[in-house]
Design a protein around this motif. Structure first.
Motif, PDB file in Angstrom:
ATOM      1  N   PHE A 161      -7.737  -7.299  28.150  1.00  0.00           N
ATOM      2  CA  PHE A 161      -7.173  -8.260  29.135  1.00  0.00           C
ATOM      3  C   PHE A 161      -7.167  -8.130  30.783  1.00  0.00           C
ATOM      4  CE2 PHE A 161      -4.874  -9.819  25.949  1.00  0.00           C
ATOM      5  CZ  PHE A 161      -3.901 -10.443  25.580  1.00  0.00           C
ATOM      6  N   GLU A 162      -7.854  -6.803  30.495  1.00  0.00           N
ATOM      7  CA  GLU A 162      -8.437  -6.226  31.820  1.00  0.00           C
ATOM      8  C   GLU A 162      -9.336  -6.992  31.507  1.00  0.00           C
ATOM      9  OE1 GLU A 162      -8.298  -2.100  31.642  1.00  0.00           O
ATOM     10  OE2 GLU A 162      -6.152  -2.092  33.093  1.00  0.00           O
ATOM     11  N   PHE A 163     -10.115  -7.249  31.304  1.00  0.00           N
ATOM     12  CA  PHE A 163     -11.933  -7.198  30.792  1.00  0.00           C
ATOM     13  C   PHE A 163     -11.625  -9.113  31.308  1.00  0.00           C
ATOM     14  CE2 PHE A 163     -15.531  -8.955  29.602  1.00  0.00           C
ATOM     15  CZ  PHE A 163     -16.044  -8.914  30.230  1.00  0.00           C
ATOM     16  N   LEU A 164     -10.614  -9.582  30.604  1.00  0.00           N
ATOM     17  CA  LEU A 164     -10.331 -10.752  30.445  1.00  0.00           C
ATOM     18  C   LEU A 164      -9.775 -11.229  31.887  1.00  0.00           C
ATOM     19  CD1 LEU A 164     -10.137 -13.354  29.866  1.00  0.00           C
ATOM     20  CD2 LEU A 164      -7.426 -13.367  28.668  1.00  0.00           C
ATOM     21  N   LEU A 165      -9.124 -10.906  32.590  1.00  0.00           N
ATOM     22  CA  LEU A 165      -8.404 -11.144  34.348  1.00  0.00           C
ATOM     23  C   LEU A 165      -9.177 -11.169  35.949  1.00  0.00           C
ATOM     24  CD1 LEU A 165      -5.474  -9.107  33.946  1.00  0.00           C
ATOM     25  CD2 LEU A 165      -5.369 -11.553  34.288  1.00  0.00           C
ATOM     26  N   TYR A 203       4.049  -7.317  27.786  1.00  0.00           N
ATOM     27  CA  TYR A 203       4.273  -8.511  28.308  1.00  0.00           C
ATOM     28  C   TYR A 203       6.115  -7.639  28.364  1.00  0.00           C
ATOM     29  CZ  TYR A 203       2.667 -10.009  23.872  1.00  0.00           C
ATOM     30  OH  TYR A 203       1.478 -10.774  22.924  1.00  0.00           O
ATOM     31  N   SER A 204       6.101  -6.270  28.577  1.00  0.00           N
ATOM     32  CA  SER A 204       6.926  -6.049  29.530  1.00  0.00           C
ATOM     33  C   SER A 204       6.595  -4.457  30.788  1.00  0.00           C
ATOM     34  CB  SER A 204       7.917  -5.373  28.238  1.00  0.00           C
ATOM     35  OG  SER A 204       7.222  -4.612  27.680  1.00  0.00           O
ATOM     36  N   HIS A 205       5.575  -4.435  30.626  1.00  0.00           N
ATOM     37  CA  HIS A 205       5.148  -2.913  31.187  1.00  0.00           C
ATOM     38  C   HIS A 205       4.142  -3.129  31.832  1.00  0.00           C
ATOM     39  CE1 HIS A 205       7.853  -0.899  28.044  1.00  0.00           C
ATOM     40  NE2 HIS A 205       8.047  -0.132  28.982  1.00  0.00           N
ATOM     41  N   ILE A 206       3.153  -3.987  31.763  1.00  0.00           N
ATOM     42  CA  ILE A 206       1.591  -3.530  32.221  1.00  0.00           C
ATOM     43  C   ILE A 206       1.722  -5.419  32.831  1.00  0.00           C
ATOM     44  CG2 ILE A 206      -1.453  -4.027  31.740  1.00  0.00           C
ATOM     45  CD1 ILE A 206      -0.601  -2.114  29.156  1.00  0.00           C
ATOM     46  N   PRO A 207       1.649  -5.459  34.152  1.00  0.00           N
ATOM     47  CA  PRO A 207       0.956  -7.015  34.571  1.00  0.00           C
ATOM     48  C   PRO A 207       0.410  -7.961  33.918  1.00  0.00           C
ATOM     49  CG  PRO A 207       0.761  -5.366  35.601  1.00  0.00           C
ATOM     50  CD  PRO A 207       0.727  -4.644  34.967  1.00  0.00           C
ATOM     51  N   ALA A 208      -0.506  -6.933  32.998  1.00  0.00           N
ATOM     52  CA  ALA A 208      -1.696  -8.454  33.144  1.00  0.00           C
ATOM     53  C   ALA A 208      -1.407  -9.790  32.514  1.00  0.00           C
ATOM     54  CB  ALA A 208      -2.501  -7.936  31.785  1.00  0.00           C
ATOM     55  N   HIS A 216      -2.105 -17.365  36.561  1.00  0.00           N
ATOM     56  CA  HIS A 216      -3.632 -18.349  36.593  1.00  0.00           C
ATOM     57  C   HIS A 216      -3.173 -20.025  36.285  1.00  0.00           C
ATOM     58  CE1 HIS A 216      -7.655 -18.899  37.504  1.00  0.00           C
ATOM     59  NE2 HIS A 216      -7.402 -19.013  36.079  1.00  0.00           N
ATOM     60  N   ILE A 217      -3.187 -19.845  34.801  1.00  0.00           N
ATOM     61  CA  ILE A 217      -2.835 -20.952  33.752  1.00  0.00           C
ATOM     62  C   ILE A 217      -2.291 -21.980  34.269  1.00  0.00           C
ATOM     63  CG2 ILE A 217      -2.360 -21.616  31.965  1.00  0.00           C
ATOM     64  CD1 ILE A 217      -3.334 -19.225  30.392  1.00  0.00           C
ATOM     65  N   GLN A 218      -0.564 -21.159  35.481  1.00  0.00           N
ATOM     66  CA  GLN A 218      -0.451 -22.441  35.941  1.00  0.00           C
ATOM     67  C   GLN A 218      -0.658 -22.840  36.911  1.00  0.00           C
ATOM     68  OE1 GLN A 218       3.936 -19.966  35.674  1.00  0.00           O
ATOM     69  NE2 GLN A 218       4.806 -21.239  35.131  1.00  0.00           N
ATOM     70  N   GLN A 219      -0.470 -22.230  38.494  1.00  0.00           N
ATOM     71  CA  GLN A 219      -1.187 -22.138  38.978  1.00  0.00           C
ATOM     72  C   GLN A 219      -2.585 -22.334  39.632  1.00  0.00           C
ATOM     73  OE1 GLN A 219       0.040 -18.937  41.854  1.00  0.00           O
ATOM     74  NE2 GLN A 219       1.697 -19.632  41.028  1.00  0.00           N
ATOM     75  N   GLN A 220      -3.355 -22.235  39.417  1.00  0.00           N
ATOM     76  CA  GLN A 220      -5.262 -22.840  39.751  1.00  0.00           C
ATOM     77  C   GLN A 220      -5.618 -23.727  37.821  1.00  0.00           C
ATOM     78  OE1 GLN A 220      -6.503 -21.701  41.564  1.00  0.00           O
ATOM     79  NE2 GLN A 220      -4.627 -19.847  41.953  1.00  0.00           N
ATOM     80  N   LEU A 221      -5.169 -24.234  36.924  1.00  0.00           N
ATOM     81  CA  LEU A 221      -5.192 -25.036  35.810  1.00  0.00           C
ATOM     82  C   LEU A 221      -3.839 -26.099  35.919  1.00  0.00           C
ATOM     83  CD1 LEU A 221      -6.600 -22.644  33.076  1.00  0.00           C
ATOM     84  CD2 LEU A 221      -8.019 -24.008  35.269  1.00  0.00           C
ATOM     85  N   SER A 222      -2.671 -25.538  36.707  1.00  0.00           N
ATOM     86  CA  SER A 222      -1.265 -26.651  36.367  1.00  0.00           C
ATOM     87  C   SER A 222      -1.206 -27.068  36.150  1.00  0.00           C
ATOM     88  CB  SER A 222      -2.435 -27.946  37.352  1.00  0.00           C
ATOM     89  OG  SER A 222      -2.775 -27.304  38.814  1.00  0.00           O
ATOM     90  N   PHE A 223      -0.856 -26.245  34.418  1.00  0.00           N
ATOM     91  CA  PHE A 223      -0.085 -26.343  32.976  1.00  0.00           C
ATOM     92  C   PHE A 223       1.046 -25.827  32.863  1.00  0.00           C
ATOM     93  CE2 PHE A 223      -4.494 -26.719  31.452  1.00  0.00           C
ATOM     94  CZ  PHE A 223      -4.016 -26.654  30.186  1.00  0.00           C
ATOM     95  N   ILE A 267      12.726 -11.762  31.167  1.00  0.00           N
ATOM     96  CA  ILE A 267      12.523 -11.251  32.582  1.00  0.00           C
ATOM     97  C   ILE A 267      11.739 -10.611  33.476  1.00  0.00           C
ATOM     98  CG2 ILE A 267      13.246  -9.235  34.268  1.00  0.00           C
ATOM     99  CD1 ILE A 267      15.498  -9.480  32.691  1.00  0.00           C
ATOM    100  N   PHE A 268       9.916 -10.464  32.930  1.00  0.00           N
ATOM    101  CA  PHE A 268       9.191  -9.970  33.228  1.00  0.00           C
ATOM    102  C   PHE A 268       7.806 -10.768  32.740  1.00  0.00           C
ATOM    103  CE2 PHE A 268       4.964  -7.849  32.300  1.00  0.00           C
ATOM    104  CZ  PHE A 268       4.780  -6.633  33.522  1.00  0.00           C
TER     105      PHE A 268
END
Length: 283
Positions: A79-83, A112-117, A124-131, A162-163
């Motif tokens: 996931f870090e590589f994907l980011l 989903y609860s500890h790592i911010p990835a 990114h999908i929301q803001q950059q791709l407008s989904f 929450i996360f």
């Protein structure tokens, strides 16, 4: 046209991929178009092929072999590589701007609860791709047999709500495994859980040892149940992908997703079809 995405999350073995394929099947029966996006670098396609597959970018097997990492560390690395390569994802999703994307996520709940990835990917999908995105979080219905385990799962679902900071649906999957041992009345109690479930006097005698397993942790289990109740937003929808009328539960969930993401409101109006004129007798 609307750009809608559904993030399918939950622990390993909760039935996420089966749910994704059931949604695809239901949408196909309704004449709708959906695309499966695989975000699990260890997953393989089942009934429906992946339209977009993270394994085309990086796979868990390669990471484990080359970097000598275990599955948990390997998933985090992937996931870090994907980011760091979001341009690849942008290019892949760019080919499907107006379709319904179903993101099949990995079963490592730390994502989903500890790592911010995962939250970073969602933003990114929301803001950059407008989904317009919605999160579905699955836990297994058999957790209801051990109520302490059920509330632990509910707490993790609440933590994810929450996360992730997304519109959220919680789902009890694999209902077919409990429908023969629990009545509908019993099951309904878990759809809107409250701490009273830990003290339910109507519990069958042969289940009491399961419900109060590890008695020394009983106070902790009751405190977790109370915390979930205090939050006041953890409810569940049942899912049975094995039944002949499986479309009933899937339809309810998809309808909720459509309402949350405003899918219906953003569809282009269709021109009504002109009725065919009857043939003249003179012909």
């Amino acid at each position: 046209m609307s750009k809608v995405g559904v993030m399918v999350m939950g622990p390993a073995g909760a039935g996420k991929t089966t749910f994704c394929n059931s949604v695809m099947s239901y949408m196909e029966s309704q004449g709708r178009t959906g695309n499966l996006v695989n975000l699990d670098p260890a997953a393989t396609a089942q009934e429906y092929a992946f339209t977009i597959d993270i394994r085309d970018l990086i796979s868990l097997d390669d990471v484990e072999e080359e970097l000598k990492l275990g599955p948990n560390g390997g998933l985090i690395y992937c996931f870090e590589f994907l980011l760091k390569n979001l341009d690849w994802l942008d290019e892949q999703i760019g080919d499907y701007p107006d379709d319904y994307l179903i993101f099949d996520c990995p079963g490592q709940i730390e994502l989903y609860s500890h790592i911010p990835a995962m939250p970073m990917l969602v933003k990114h999908i929301q803001q950059q791709l407008s989904f317009n995105l919605c999160c579905t979080y699955l836990i297994e219905a058999p957790f209801m047999v051990d109520r302490a385990k059920f509330f632990s799962g509910a707490l993790e679902a609440m933590s994810t709500m929450i996360f992730m900071e997304l519109p959220h649906l919680n789902i009890l999957s694999k209902m077919d495994l409990v429908k023969d041992t629990m009545s509908r009345r019993e099951i309904r109690k878990f759809l809107c859980p409250n701490p009273q479930l830990m003290e339910d006097d109507e519990v069958k005698d042969d289940q009491k040892d399961l419900i109060l397993s590890n008695p020394k942790y009983r106070k902790l289990s009751k405190a977790i149940a109370q915390l979930v109740d205090d939050f006041g937003m953890v409810q569940f929808l049942p899912l049975d992908c094995s039944a002949k009328d499986q479309n009933a539960s899937v339809r309810t969930i998809v309808t909720c997703i459509d309402n949350i993401t405003q899918w219906d409101e953003n569809q282009e109006p269709k021109e009504p079809e002109e009725p065919e004129e009857p043939e003249s007798d003179d012909d």
